[in-house]
Design a protein around this motif. Structure first.
Motif, PDB file in Angstrom:
ATOM      1  N   UNK A 266       5.931  -7.673  -6.831  1.00 20.65           N
ATOM      2  CA  UNK A 266       6.030  -8.513  -5.619  1.00 20.65           C
ATOM      3  C   UNK A 266       4.641  -8.820  -5.065  1.00 20.65           C
ATOM      4  N   UNK A 267       3.727  -7.857  -5.210  1.00 25.52           N
ATOM      5  CA  UNK A 267       2.354  -8.105  -4.745  1.00 25.52           C
ATOM      6  C   UNK A 267       1.698  -9.189  -5.597  1.00 25.52           C
ATOM      7  N   UNK A 268       1.963  -9.133  -6.901  1.00 24.11           N
ATOM      8  CA  UNK A 268       1.375 -10.138  -7.810  1.00 24.11           C
ATOM      9  C   UNK A 268       1.925 -11.532  -7.485  1.00 24.11           C
ATOM     10  N   UNK A 269       3.220 -11.609  -7.171  1.00 19.55           N
ATOM     11  CA  UNK A 269       3.827 -12.897  -6.813  1.00 19.55           C
ATOM     12  C   UNK A 269       3.194 -13.450  -5.535  1.00 19.55           C
ATOM     13  N   UNK A 270       2.970 -12.530  -4.580  1.00 17.24           N
ATOM     14  CA  UNK A 270       2.400 -12.980  -3.310  1.00 17.24           C
ATOM     15  C   UNK A 270       0.981 -13.493  -3.517  1.00 17.24           C
ATOM     16  N   UNK A 271       0.183 -12.746  -4.323  1.00 26.53           N
ATOM     17  CA  UNK A 271      -1.201 -13.181  -4.558  1.00 26.53           C
ATOM     18  C   UNK A 271      -1.219 -14.528  -5.281  1.00 26.53           C
ATOM     19  N   UNK A 272      -0.226 -14.755  -6.148  1.00 25.31           N
ATOM     20  CA  UNK A 272      -0.130 -16.064  -6.809  1.00 25.31           C
ATOM     21  C   UNK A 272       0.088 -17.154  -5.762  1.00 25.31           C
ATOM     22  N   UNK A 273       1.031 -16.903  -4.822  1.00 25.61           N
ATOM     23  CA  UNK A 273       1.355 -17.921  -3.806  1.00 25.61           C
ATOM     24  C   UNK A 273       0.193 -18.156  -2.856  1.00 25.61           C
ATOM     25  N   UNK A 274      -0.576 -17.077  -2.573  1.00 24.02           N
ATOM     26  CA  UNK A 274      -1.675 -17.205  -1.600  1.00 24.02           C
ATOM     27  C   UNK A 274      -2.925 -17.784  -2.246  1.00 24.02           C
ATOM     28  N   UNK A 275      -3.171 -17.439  -3.516  1.00 20.29           N
ATOM     29  CA  UNK A 275      -4.467 -17.785  -4.118  1.00 20.29           C
ATOM     30  C   UNK A 275      -4.369 -18.473  -5.483  1.00 20.29           C
ATOM     31  N   UNK A 276      -3.730 -17.816  -6.445  1.00 20.27           N
ATOM     32  CA  UNK A 276      -3.821 -18.312  -7.833  1.00 20.27           C
ATOM     33  C   UNK A 276      -3.266 -19.724  -7.998  1.00 20.27           C
ATOM     34  N   UNK A 277      -2.251 -20.076  -7.212  1.00 22.16           N
ATOM     35  CA  UNK A 277      -1.671 -21.428  -7.341  1.00 22.16           C
ATOM     36  C   UNK A 277      -2.722 -22.507  -7.033  1.00 22.16           C
ATOM     37  N   UNK A 278      -3.716 -22.141  -6.186  1.00 21.54           N
ATOM     38  CA  UNK A 278      -4.707 -23.123  -5.742  1.00 21.54           C
ATOM     39  C   UNK A 278      -5.979 -23.110  -6.588  1.00 21.54           C
ATOM     40  N   UNK A 279      -6.089 -22.120  -7.454  1.00 17.95           N
ATOM     41  CA  UNK A 279      -7.312 -21.955  -8.246  1.00 17.95           C
ATOM     42  C   UNK A 279      -7.633 -23.200  -9.090  1.00 17.95           C
ATOM     43  N   UNK A 280      -6.655 -23.818  -9.769  1.00 15.76           N
ATOM     44  CA  UNK A 280      -6.983 -24.999 -10.593  1.00 15.76           C
ATOM     45  C   UNK A 280      -7.603 -26.132  -9.759  1.00 15.76           C
ATOM     46  N   UNK A 281      -7.222 -26.201  -8.488  1.00 22.95           N
ATOM     47  CA  UNK A 281      -7.712 -27.310  -7.647  1.00 22.95           C
ATOM     48  C   UNK A 281      -9.118 -27.041  -7.117  1.00 22.95           C
ATOM     49  N   UNK A 282      -9.573 -25.770  -7.171  1.00 19.45           N
ATOM     50  CA  UNK A 282     -10.881 -25.453  -6.568  1.00 19.45           C
ATOM     51  C   UNK A 282     -11.890 -24.947  -7.600  1.00 19.45           C
ATOM     52  N   UNK A 283     -11.439 -24.728  -8.811  1.00 24.37           N
ATOM     53  CA  UNK A 283     -12.254 -23.994  -9.804  1.00 24.37           C
ATOM     54  C   UNK A 283     -13.637 -24.622 -10.003  1.00 24.37           C
ATOM     55  N   UNK A 284     -13.743 -25.943  -9.815  1.00 23.73           N
ATOM     56  CA  UNK A 284     -15.057 -26.602  -9.998  1.00 23.73           C
ATOM     57  C   UNK A 284     -15.762 -26.887  -8.673  1.00 23.73           C
ATOM     58  N   UNK A 285     -15.193 -26.377  -7.579  1.00 23.83           N
ATOM     59  CA  UNK A 285     -15.833 -26.628  -6.282  1.00 23.83           C
ATOM     60  C   UNK A 285     -17.144 -25.852  -6.152  1.00 23.83           C
ATOM     61  N   UNK A 286     -17.994 -26.298  -5.211  1.00 22.79           N
ATOM     62  CA  UNK A 286     -19.275 -25.612  -4.996  1.00 22.79           C
ATOM     63  C   UNK A 286     -19.069 -24.248  -4.345  1.00 22.79           C
ATOM     64  N   UNK A 287     -18.054 -24.159  -3.476  1.00 25.37           N
ATOM     65  CA  UNK A 287     -17.767 -22.877  -2.794  1.00 25.37           C
ATOM     66  C   UNK A 287     -16.289 -22.807  -2.445  1.00 25.37           C
ATOM     67  N   UNK A 288     -15.848 -21.619  -2.090  1.00 29.48           N
ATOM     68  CA  UNK A 288     -14.526 -21.456  -1.482  1.00 29.48           C
ATOM     69  C   UNK A 288     -14.725 -20.692  -0.172  1.00 29.48           C
ATOM     70  N   UNK A 289     -14.013 -21.147   0.865  1.00 36.49           N
ATOM     71  CA  UNK A 289     -14.064 -20.460   2.168  1.00 36.49           C
ATOM     72  C   UNK A 289     -12.958 -19.410   2.206  1.00 36.49           C
ATOM     73  N   UNK A 290     -13.348 -18.150   2.349  1.00 33.89           N
ATOM     74  CA  UNK A 290     -12.390 -17.035   2.404  1.00 33.89           C
ATOM     75  C   UNK A 290     -12.133 -16.679   3.863  1.00 33.89           C
ATOM     76  N   UNK A 291     -10.830 -16.581   4.228  1.00 35.45           N
ATOM     77  CA  UNK A 291     -10.468 -16.272   5.615  1.00 35.45           C
ATOM     78  C   UNK A 291      -9.516 -15.066   5.572  1.00 35.45           C
ATOM     79  N   UNK A 292     -10.053 -13.928   6.040  1.00 35.32           N
ATOM     80  CA  UNK A 292      -9.262 -12.694   5.915  1.00 35.32           C
ATOM     81  C   UNK A 292      -9.177 -12.003   7.257  1.00 35.32           C
ATOM     82  N   UNK A 293      -7.995 -11.469   7.570  1.00 33.12           N
ATOM     83  CA  UNK A 293      -7.776 -10.773   8.841  1.00 33.12           C
ATOM     84  C   UNK A 293      -7.211  -9.380   8.686  1.00 33.12           C
ATOM     85  N   UNK A 294      -6.559  -9.108   7.547  1.00 34.84           N
ATOM     86  CA  UNK A 294      -5.900  -7.813   7.386  1.00 34.84           C
ATOM     87  C   UNK A 294      -5.441  -7.644   5.937  1.00 34.84           C
ATOM     88  N   UNK A 295      -4.610  -6.647   5.707  1.00 34.83           N
ATOM     89  CA  UNK A 295      -4.065  -6.486   4.357  1.00 34.83           C
ATOM     90  C   UNK A 295      -2.550  -6.648   4.405  1.00 34.83           C
TER      91      UNK A 295
END
Ligand code: GCO
Length: 429
Positions: A266-295
């Motif tokens: 379930x943790x792997x599914x969540x990380x996919x929904x939060x991050x991995x799904x978007x990786x193809x769209x950003x992989x060639x970007x100059x940077x990614x903005x990380x916004x974190x508040x908790x776990x």
């Protein structure tokens, strides 16, 4: 750390601090009975008029960067019609930052959209790709020659997925509770719930011309996610062509996703929904903005509540500053461009806890830097207490407070602390 390229500052979003973003979808929803906003943003912190005072406070404390958003609904209040006065307002903000040696980090879209966009199908319609390209071109024309280092296209492009996750979890909890209670009660007041849904859809049709307005902070469909990623990629192409010296990326809201034994899937599914799904769209970007508040900790039945006795913030998040370096490391394992911490902070009225949070989060950032991870900025959320969307003014994230009647600013200890972090880092380079 290489002093020339590391920024320590604070962030805001136009709708949350400026006041009177009256042509936006969120302003319209704030006026509605079923819009979901318990209070209205109104004048907010009047940052639209007081930005010089606020940036001066940021500068005096020793910070060197300020992340803020341009409000699309101000700049293009009517479809295809740009308001040069409003564009000039944001250029004035950029110039004031530069005059004060503050690096402006610009966000082109931070949750609020022009109302007309939603009337045209919003973030579930391919039309938004063309509309955002037109807006991006206008901005790029006006920023030419301004020497902007970083532009974020979309704030929290993954927020639609996160909202879907929260709604699914809430339904699961509700059904679980109702499951227990259902043996005692005969059904739910489905009639009442149905009437409210009908009234909400009727109000949406009156205001937006559709029963289901696809605002940016709606649960997003898979089609909607694809549109968001296409929108971002189209904007990156325009900005790279028109502003070749500016680094471009988007920001993502990323929890430090963890699993106890049995929760790994379930943790792997969540990380996919939060991050991995978007990786193809950003992989060639100059940077990614990380916004974190908790776990977020997952067990075999899904996300677990914070442990009994865990320190919580006003948002109900576990007080967990170590989430930031954990997420930076996890993102860096898949994304090799620069990483900017574009948001990290805590909602609390106890500023000593905000100082402790910043200290531990930044220690984690330093450890990432020492391991060679290309983190280029730490932007605390937020410079000012502000309108926290559907939580209204009840959440205090700011390094600076303000009186909603007099607009008088109150600088908190944490602002000076963050400024000292910058000075210390400067001295130890
Ligand atoms: C977000 C937004 C901010 C919030 C902040 C605190 O990520 O939701 O960028 O608008 O105010 O994150 O919740």
């Amino acid at each position: 750390m290489d002093r020339e390229t590391f920024y320590i500052g604070a962030a805001t979003a136009g709708h949350q601090v400026e006041g009177n973003n009256t042509n936006s979808d969120i302003w319209a929803m704030e006026q509605m009975k079923y819009g979901g906003y318990p209070e209205k943003s109104l004048d907010a912190a009047d940052h639209y008029n007081r930005y010089k005072e606020d940036i001066t406070l940021l500068k005096s404390a020793g910070l060197n960067a300020y992340r803020f958003s341009f409000e699309w609904a101000r700049i293009e209040p009517k479809e295809g019609e740009f308001d040069e006065k409003e564009m000039q307002h944001y250029l004035d903000m950029v110039h004031f930052c530069k005059e004060n040696d503050i690096e402006p980090i610009i966000t082109l879209h931070h949750f609020a959209s022009p109302k007309w966009l939603i009337e045209k199908g919003g973030w579930e319609s391919e039309y938004v790709i063309e509309a955002f390209k037109r807006y991006t071109k206008y901005i790029a024309q006006n920023l030419s020659g301004e020497g902007i280092k970083y532009i974020c296209t979309l704030n929290e492009a993954n927020m639609g997925n996160l909202i879907s996750i929260y709604i699914r979890q809430a339904k699961e909890q509700y059904e679980k509770q109702e499951g227990e209670k259902a043996t005692l009660q005969i059904g739910l007041n489905l009639e009442e719930m149905k009437k409210e849904e009908e009234a909400k859809e009727k109000e949406n049709i009156e205001v937006f011309g559709t029963p289901f307005p696809a605002v940016f902070v709606s649960p997003r469909s898979p089609k909607g996610n694809k549109i968001i990623m296409e929108t971002h990629k189209a904007a990156v192409e325009i900005l790279h062509e028109m502003l070749p010296d500016t680094k471009v990326g988007l920001t993502l809201s990323l929890r430090d996703v963890q699993a106890i034994p049995g929760g790994e899937e379930k943790a792997a599914l969540d990380w996919h929904d939060e991050f991995e799904e978007f990786l193809p769209a950003i992989i060639d970007d100059d940077f990614v903005g990380v916004q974190n508040y908790t776990r977020a900790v997952f067990g075999e039945n899904g996300e677990l509540p914070p442990e009994d006795g865990a320190e919580l913030t006003q948002m109900g998040y576990e007080f967990y500053p170590e989430g930031l370096p954990n997420v930076i490391r996890r993102v860096h394992a898949s994304f090799k461009g620069e990483i900017l911490v574009t948001e990290n902070g805590i909602a609390t009225d106890d500023d000593t806890r905000r100082v402790e949070f910043i200290r531990r989060a930044f220690d984690g950032v330093k450890a990432c830097l020492e391991d060679g991870i290309p983190v280029k900025a730490y932007m605390y959320w937020s410079l000012l207490d502000n309108f926290e969307w559907q939580s209204g003014y009840t959440m205090r994230f700011g390094l600076i407070g303000f009186d909603r009647k007099t607009q008088e600013r109150t600088v908190k200890e944490s602002l000076a602390f963050l400024g000292n972090v910058n000075r210390i880092e400067t001295n130890t380079l």
